[in-house]
Enzyme design. Structure first.
Site, PDB file in Angstrom:
ATOM      1  N   GLY A  95       2.293  -6.623   7.239  1.00  0.00           N
ATOM      2  CA  GLY A  95       1.059  -7.018   7.918  1.00  0.00           C
ATOM      3  C   GLY A  95      -0.177  -6.682   7.106  1.00  0.00           C
ATOM      4  O   GLY A  95      -1.069  -7.521   6.915  1.00  0.00           O
TER       5      GLY A  95
ATOM      6  N   ASP B 115       8.730  -0.731  -0.477  1.00  0.00           N
ATOM      7  CA  ASP B 115       9.443  -0.152   0.660  1.00  0.00           C
ATOM      8  C   ASP B 115      10.762   0.392   0.156  1.00  0.00           C
ATOM      9  O   ASP B 115      11.308  -0.092  -0.838  1.00  0.00           O
ATOM     10  CB  ASP B 115       9.680  -1.168   1.778  1.00  0.00           C
ATOM     11  CG  ASP B 115      10.035  -0.456   3.090  1.00  0.00           C
ATOM     12  OD1 ASP B 115       9.104  -0.113   3.847  1.00  0.00           O
ATOM     13  OD2 ASP B 115      11.234  -0.218   3.332  1.00  0.00           O
TER      14      ASP B 115
ATOM     15  N   CYS C 161      -0.337   5.615  12.289  1.00  0.00           N
ATOM     16  CA  CYS C 161      -0.491   5.138  13.667  1.00  0.00           C
ATOM     17  C   CYS C 161      -0.112   6.256  14.637  1.00  0.00           C
ATOM     18  O   CYS C 161       0.528   6.023  15.654  1.00  0.00           O
ATOM     19  CB  CYS C 161       0.346   3.882  13.918  1.00  0.00           C
ATOM     20  SG  CYS C 161       2.088   4.067  13.534  1.00  0.00           S
TER      21      CYS C 161
END
Length: 450
Positions: free
Chosen positions: A268, A287, A386
């Site tokens: 994203g 990743d 987050c």
């Protein structure tokens, strides 16, 4: 789960089956989506199923407190407990379903998934609740314990939030975490414009409001955007408003030629970076898992920004050993406990411990230590999570700065100048601030070598 192999399109049966699987470790959103895809449900049944599943997860500790006096020490099968929780949720939080209907439906579910003995047991419990009423949470003397049961959050998390934010702010935070999450979208400015996307949404009968948090963003209602033509054509993507802020904080200009997204999946923020960089700039997206690299590539392909992104399998802690590039900007959207996402993933509250948080903080520090060696002079690292816990946020940054005197903490900038009067250099976004996910963003600048 019940031992009986039952295929049913009854949303209450499906809710109990789904909750039992989630209690055994399945992710709520993935499990729910899988069930909805597998069963032919009308819209009202989908809504009821979703409401029951998320409602029970959000209030599990409350229901356990209410149910304990009625069950006492009896050992009951896990699915029966989930069934009773769904009944309690409907009784206490849904005002359109009469009590007799809730009781009758719950007893039928007990018969479907169990046997007549189970149905009799459930009947007895429900009628005892009706006669005696539920225990009063205000009777709990310890204020932290009381708040834990009231908010259905573990004691350690309540204690941590109160210590870090005070009781008033903690109550504001937890008062918002069970609200339904907003559906936010980001316009893909590499392919379209805000005005064109607005028209595309109107054409497909969505309603929307412009975001007050992030640029090129909207909060959308009136349907599932991921099923829209605008989504399939790559004109927009789903992304929470606060999740867009770390990329805004990178302050990308045409002079920025190299960007590293150190923990990039599912892509994203990588694709958001691609909207801002110049045509001759490049992004390397990392990743640790190959299947997640494929997610980054799929997102980039749908949004038609693949030419700007090179995705590769690499543990971000090995960046300094494996990459020689000195990057103008590095984004570390770090693996974290996710306590800013409680609206979307309510089971997080029961799965994570303080030990997990401390282990994650150690990992976050290792990633920062490694990528810092690949920052160009005058370049920047934006660190984001987050979560809303300072152990993974402020404390990680403080430790990094104590070891890396060649970096300085500079004010985190956003396009809409959020919290412009704040005293802190970093940016804390709590779930109750803008009704978005909770986020933390810090900006670290590499000092120029004299």
């Amino acid at each position: 789960m019940s031992d009986k192999r039952v295929y049913s399109n009854n949303p209450r049966v499906l809710a109990v089956q789904t909750l039992a699987k989630i209690k055994n470790g399945a992710y709520s959103n993935l499990q729910l989506n899988q069930v909805i895809k597998k069963h032919a449900l009308n819209d009202s049944d989908k809504r009821l199923l979703t409401t029951l599943v998320y409602g029970v997860i959000q209030h599990r500790l409350t229901f356990d407190y209410w149910l304990t006096p009625f069950i006492k020490q009896k050992k009951i099968e896990p699915w029966v407990r989930e069934l009773l929780y769904t009944a309690l949720f409907q009784l206490q939080y849904l005002d359109k379903i009469p009590q007799h209907a809730i009781f009758n439906e719950s007893i039928e579910v007990a018969k479907t998934l169990g046997h007549i003995g189970t149905a009799k047991f459930v009947t007895a419990i429900l009628h005892n609740i009706s006669r005696q009423g539920l225990p009063d949470i205000n009777a709990i003397q310890n204020p932290i314990q009381r708040l834990s049961v009231e908010a259905s959050l573990p004691v350690w998390l309540i204690e941590t939030l109160v210590k870090q934010n005070g009781e008033a702010k903690t109550r504001q935070i937890i008062g918002s975490i069970n609200d339904a999450p907003a559906q936010a979208i980001r316009v893909n400015t590499a392919l379209s414009t805000d005005e064109a996307v607005e028209q595309a949404l109107l054409d497909e009968h969505f309603t929307f409001v412009k975001s007050k948090v992030a640029d090129h963003a909207y909060v959308v209602t009136g349907g599932h955007v991921a099923g829209s033509k605008a989504y399939q054509d790559g004109l927009l993507t789903l992304q929470d408003e606060s999740a867009m802020l770390p990329v805004e904080a990178l302050q990308i200009t045409t002079q920025v030629k190299t960007v590293l997204d150190a923990a990039a999946a599912p892509g994203g923020k990588t694709t958001q970076i691609a909207q801002y960089i110049a045509d001759d700039a490049t992004i390397i997206a990392l990743d640790i898992h190959a299947h997640k690299i494929r997610l980054i590539e799929a997102n980039a392909k749908r949004l038609r920004v693949s030419d700007k992104i090179t995705a590769q399998v690499l543990d971000a802690r090995q960046t300094a050993n494996q990459l020689t590039t000195k990057f103008d900007r590095i984004l570390v959207d770090a693996p974290c406990s996710g306590f800013g996402l409680l609206r979307r993933k309510p089971e997080i509250r029961y799965d994570k411990t303080l030990e997990d948080v401390m282990n994650l903080a150690s990992l976050q520090g290792e990633i920062l230590d490694s990528v810092s060696q690949n920052v160009a002079d005058n370049g920047m690292i934006v660190y984001s999570t987050c979560t809303i816990l300072r152990q993974e946020n402020d404390d990680v940054i403080a430790r990094f700065l104590s070891k890396h005197t060649d970096f300085e903490l500079v004010p985190t900038m956003t396009n809409k100048a959020l919290k412009s009067n704040r005293q802190e250099t970093v940016l804390h976004i709590y779930p109750n601030d803008y009704h978005t996910d909770g986020f933390f963003v810090a900006t670290l600048k590499k000092k120029t070598v004299q």
